[in-house]
Design a protein around this motif. Structure first.
Motif, mmCIF file in Angstrom:
data_model
loop_
_atom_site.group_PDB
_atom_site.id
_atom_site.type_symbol
_atom_site.label_atom_id
_atom_site.label_comp_id
_atom_site.label_asym_id
_atom_site.label_seq_id
_atom_site.Cartn_x
_atom_site.Cartn_y
_atom_site.Cartn_z
ATOM 1 N N THR A 92 0.867 -1.178 0.000
ATOM 2 C CA THR A 92 0.000 0.000 0.000
ATOM 3 C C THR A 92 0.902 1.225 0.000
ATOM 4 O O THR A 92 1.835 1.301 0.806
ATOM 5 N N THR A 93 0.639 2.176 -0.877
ATOM 6 C CA THR A 93 1.492 3.363 -0.927
ATOM 7 C C THR A 93 0.651 4.628 -0.964
ATOM 8 O O THR A 93 -0.400 4.668 -1.590
ATOM 9 N N LEU A 94 1.135 5.631 -0.262
ATOM 10 C CA LEU A 94 0.398 6.894 -0.165
ATOM 11 C C LEU A 94 0.845 7.827 -1.292
ATOM 12 O O LEU A 94 2.046 8.027 -1.484
ATOM 13 N N ILE A 95 -0.105 8.371 -2.004
ATOM 14 C CA ILE A 95 0.204 9.282 -3.110
ATOM 15 C C ILE A 95 -0.459 10.619 -2.823
ATOM 16 O O ILE A 95 -1.691 10.714 -2.768
ATOM 17 N N ASP A 96 0.346 11.638 -2.625
ATOM 18 C CA ASP A 96 -0.195 12.954 -2.279
ATOM 19 C C ASP A 96 -0.869 13.613 -3.473
ATOM 20 O O ASP A 96 -0.629 13.235 -4.611
ATOM 21 N N ARG A 97 -1.664 14.618 -3.181
ATOM 22 C CA ARG A 97 -2.317 15.361 -4.262
ATOM 23 C C ARG A 97 -1.263 15.923 -5.207
ATOM 24 O O ARG A 97 -0.233 16.429 -4.764
ATOM 25 N N GLY A 98 -1.504 15.749 -6.499
ATOM 26 C CA GLY A 98 -0.570 16.270 -7.485
ATOM 27 C C GLY A 98 0.669 15.418 -7.697
ATOM 28 O O GLY A 98 1.473 15.702 -8.580
ATOM 29 N N GLU A 99 0.816 14.363 -6.917
ATOM 30 C CA GLU A 99 2.035 13.559 -6.994
ATOM 31 C C GLU A 99 1.846 12.375 -7.945
ATOM 32 O O GLU A 99 0.745 11.867 -8.102
ATOM 33 N N THR A 100 2.950 11.944 -8.552
ATOM 34 C CA THR A 100 2.944 10.711 -9.342
ATOM 35 C C THR A 100 3.863 9.709 -8.666
ATOM 36 O O THR A 100 4.986 10.048 -8.286
ATOM 37 N N VAL A 101 3.378 8.505 -8.481
ATOM 38 C CA VAL A 101 4.198 7.434 -7.911
ATOM 39 C C VAL A 101 4.192 6.286 -8.904
ATOM 40 O O VAL A 101 3.134 5.822 -9.325
ATOM 41 N N GLU A 102 5.379 5.866 -9.284
ATOM 42 C CA GLU A 102 5.461 4.725 -10.193
ATOM 43 C C GLU A 102 5.933 3.511 -9.411
ATOM 44 O O GLU A 102 6.920 3.564 -8.684
ATOM 45 N N ILE A 103 5.202 2.417 -9.578
ATOM 46 C CA ILE A 103 5.551 1.191 -8.866
ATOM 47 C C ILE A 103 5.952 0.116 -9.870
ATOM 48 O O ILE A 103 5.579 0.176 -11.050
ATOM 49 N N ALA A 104 6.723 -0.852 -9.389
ATOM 50 C CA ALA A 104 7.119 -1.991 -10.214
ATOM 51 C C ALA A 104 7.016 -3.258 -9.381
ATOM 52 O O ALA A 104 7.277 -3.237 -8.174
ATOM 53 N N PHE A 105 6.598 -4.332 -10.027
ATOM 54 C CA PHE A 105 6.515 -5.616 -9.327
ATOM 55 C C PHE A 105 6.583 -6.740 -10.334
ATOM 56 O O PHE A 105 6.375 -6.538 -11.537
ATOM 57 N N VAL A 106 6.889 -7.929 -9.822
ATOM 58 C CA VAL A 106 6.899 -9.119 -10.661
ATOM 59 C C VAL A 106 5.517 -9.753 -10.557
ATOM 60 O O VAL A 106 5.075 -10.120 -9.468
ATOM 61 N N ALA A 107 4.841 -9.845 -11.679
ATOM 62 C CA ALA A 107 3.489 -10.416 -11.703
ATOM 63 C C ALA A 107 3.622 -11.933 -11.683
ATOM 64 O O ALA A 107 3.581 -12.587 -12.717
ATOM 65 N N ASP A 108 3.805 -12.471 -10.489
ATOM 66 C CA ASP A 108 4.104 -13.908 -10.400
ATOM 67 C C ASP A 108 2.972 -14.695 -9.763
ATOM 68 O O ASP A 108 3.130 -15.868 -9.465
ATOM 69 N N ASN A 109 1.842 -14.036 -9.530
ATOM 70 C CA ASN A 109 0.745 -14.698 -8.824
ATOM 71 C C ASN A 109 -0.471 -14.705 -9.738
ATOM 72 O O ASN A 109 -1.097 -13.670 -9.959
ATOM 73 N N PRO A 110 -0.799 -15.857 -10.312
ATOM 74 C CA PRO A 110 -1.852 -15.885 -11.325
ATOM 75 C C PRO A 110 -3.235 -15.552 -10.773
ATOM 76 O O PRO A 110 -3.569 -15.934 -9.651
ATOM 77 N N GLY A 111 -4.016 -14.830 -11.572
ATOM 78 C CA GLY A 111 -5.384 -14.519 -11.174
ATOM 79 C C GLY A 111 -5.731 -13.073 -11.475
ATOM 80 O O GLY A 111 -4.939 -12.329 -12.043
ATOM 81 N N ASP A 112 -6.939 -12.708 -11.083
ATOM 82 C CA ASP A 112 -7.413 -11.331 -11.219
ATOM 83 C C ASP A 112 -7.251 -10.654 -9.864
ATOM 84 O O ASP A 112 -7.755 -11.149 -8.853
ATOM 85 N N TRP A 113 -6.572 -9.536 -9.844
ATOM 86 C CA TRP A 113 -6.222 -8.877 -8.582
ATOM 87 C C TRP A 113 -6.679 -7.436 -8.574
ATOM 88 O O TRP A 113 -6.504 -6.723 -9.560
ATOM 89 N N LEU A 114 -7.192 -6.993 -7.447
ATOM 90 C CA LEU A 114 -7.637 -5.613 -7.323
ATOM 91 C C LEU A 114 -6.456 -4.667 -7.129
ATOM 92 O O LEU A 114 -5.446 -5.021 -6.512
#
Ligand code: C2O
Ligand code: CU
Length: 462
Positions: A420-442
């Motif tokens: 979970t990451t907090l993104i302030d008003r006006g801010e851009t946060v770029e995240i990266a991850f390895v999609a290693d868990n099959p399925g539909d995720w929220l």
């Protein structure tokens, strides 16, 4: 320096020294029953009535579920609430059908029905569980608990290990939970912000500690929408894990911002003298207020222990090359003062007035609520990056299910693993991850009024 007052400590400051209890382990394969039901809790001081709540086991917080890393957890949800529910195991890299998202990974569990959750715990750390159906109401009524996964070997040596679930409540003057969960003003602004803060369901949480003792404090923000700004007095130490995941090196503890659903594991030493106060405080506009007290009684050892090492890392795959990673963009829009005029809902464009009539005031990439198509589809094992652009007037705490991610910093380095990451008003946060868990995720805002109000999308992996 902020002045700490004891506003909330007019009662029960002393004498609340809870008996030390040893952790009990769920043990492999023993199905336990997690009963979601109505109950009551002493959230407010004794001159007020008890508060009627919804809780796991009828109490708030629900039981601390404990297991060791690698073990299987088996919990049977029994829904004795007047409303359908489900359990989401927040931050656990779980198999998809156990993720607890009503309407997506399972159907909501109707009143009187049960659902068996059974999953392996791949990572040690501080996690938690909560419903994922009408979450904004059910969590505000008290449905949540901690899930602690203990390190097998190499657990840090501490004298005490405390789980502190920090919540804010909106109480009436009779100390009852205020209704109005669907209040569109809350939904379009900061969410349902409370007027009463508790730690483990107690507004005067207190634990006696000897000087120079070392504690592991596992903090969890279980509030609907409140961002806590935490500081300690008389306790000094380090942050050793965020959102369950160990930091590569302990980081000296200063102010800690904890957005809804975020966790932090601290290792702190009691530095205050006997008779002095040690506190965990929330810093508000008008000062700092103690929310958990550690009255110092006795001395544990002659001096402070040496600094702790890092916790053993969890088996999260390392990111692939970021330059060639699949990229996606998520533009956050809407809310009060956001100027959004329309968005797509259920496949058709609606203007903001019609949206509000349906309880939707936010959008991702012009789509309010779950679109028919995923934000992105990733092949199994692929490294994915998502730039989240906060084009609204409010901060948002974005949570990804089934995976932990790292923030890509401006200089190209990456931050610690988080869910979970907090993104302030006006801010851009770029995240990266390895999609290693099959399925539909929220992927959604964990300010629960915001996700219910439209800030919700999903990814397909594999
Ligand atoms: Cu803690 Cu989708 O939630
Ligand atoms: Cu939000």
């Amino acid at each position: 320096m902020t002045r700490i007052t004891r506003r909330q400590f007019h009662t029960s400051m002393l004498g609340a020294a809870a008996a030390a209890t040893l952790p009990t382990f769920a043990g492999a394969n023993s199905a336990q029953v997690l009963r979601a039901r109505e109950g009551s809790a002493r959230l407010a001081p004794s001159e007020y009535p008890e508060t009627r709540i919804w809780g796991y086991g009828g109490s708030v917080p629900g039981p601390v579920l404990r297991a060791r890393q690698g073990e299987r957890m088996v919990q049977r949800l029994r829904n004795d609430l007047p409303q359908a529910s489900s359990v989401h195991w927040h931050g656990i890299r779980i198999k998809n059908e156990m993720d607890g998202v009503a309407g997506m990974t399972q159907s909501a569990v109707a009143p009187g029905e049960e659902f068996l959750y059974e999953f392996v715990l791949p990572d040690a750390g501080t996690y938690w569980y909560h419903p994922h159906n009408r979450t904004y109401e059910q969590m505000a009524r008290g449905l949540y608990g901690a899930l602690i996964v203990h390190e097998g070997l190499d657990a840090p040596e501490v004298d005490m290990d405390e789980v502190l679930l920090i919540d804010d409540w909106r109480l009436t003057d009779q100390a009852q939970i205020a209704e109005g969960f669907g209040d569109m003003h809350d939904w379009a602004h900061a969410g349902r912000i409370g007027n009463w803060i508790t730690v483990n369901g107690n507004s005067g949480w207190s634990r006696e500690v000897p000087q120079y003792s070392r504690m592991r404090l596992r903090l969890v923000n279980t509030a609907n929408a409140q961002i806590f700004a935490l500081e300690t007095r008389g306790l000094e130490g380090w942050i050793v894990a965020l959102d369950g995941m160990p930091l590569e090196a302990p980081q000296p503890l200063e102010r800690l911002t904890l957005a809804p659903a975020q966790r932090a594991d601290l290792i702190v030493d009691v530095m205050a003298d006997e008779g002095e106060g040690a506190f965990l405080a929330n810093i508000e506009r008008d000062g700092g207020f103690a929310i958990a007290a550690f009255p110092v009684v006795g001395v544990k050892r002659q001096a402070r222990l040496p600094a702790p090492g890092a916790l053993p890392p969890n088996p999260v795959p390392s990111l692939g090359p970021l330059e060639t990673a699949t990229r996606s963009k998520l533009q956050m829009e809407g809310g009060a003062m956001g100027g959004m005029r329309s968005a797509i809902m259920g496949g058709r464009t609606m203007d903001i007035r019609d949206m509000v009539a349906e309880g939707k005031v936010w959008a991702f990439n012009g789509i309010a609520d779950m679109g028919e198509n995923p934000l992105l589809e990733a092949a199994l094992g692929e490294t994915v990056r998502i730039a989240m652009i906060n084009d609204t007037a409010w901060p948002h705490g974005m949570h990804l299910h089934g995976h932990h991610f790292r923030q890509i910093r401006a200089d190209g380095t990456v931050g610690p693993l988080r869910d979970t990451t907090l993104i302030d008003r006006g801010e851009t946060v770029e995240i990266a991850f390895v999609a290693d868990n099959p399925g539909d995720w929220l992927l959604h805002c964990h300010m629960l009024e915001h996700s219910a109000g439209g800030m919700m999308t999903w990814l397909r992996v594999g």
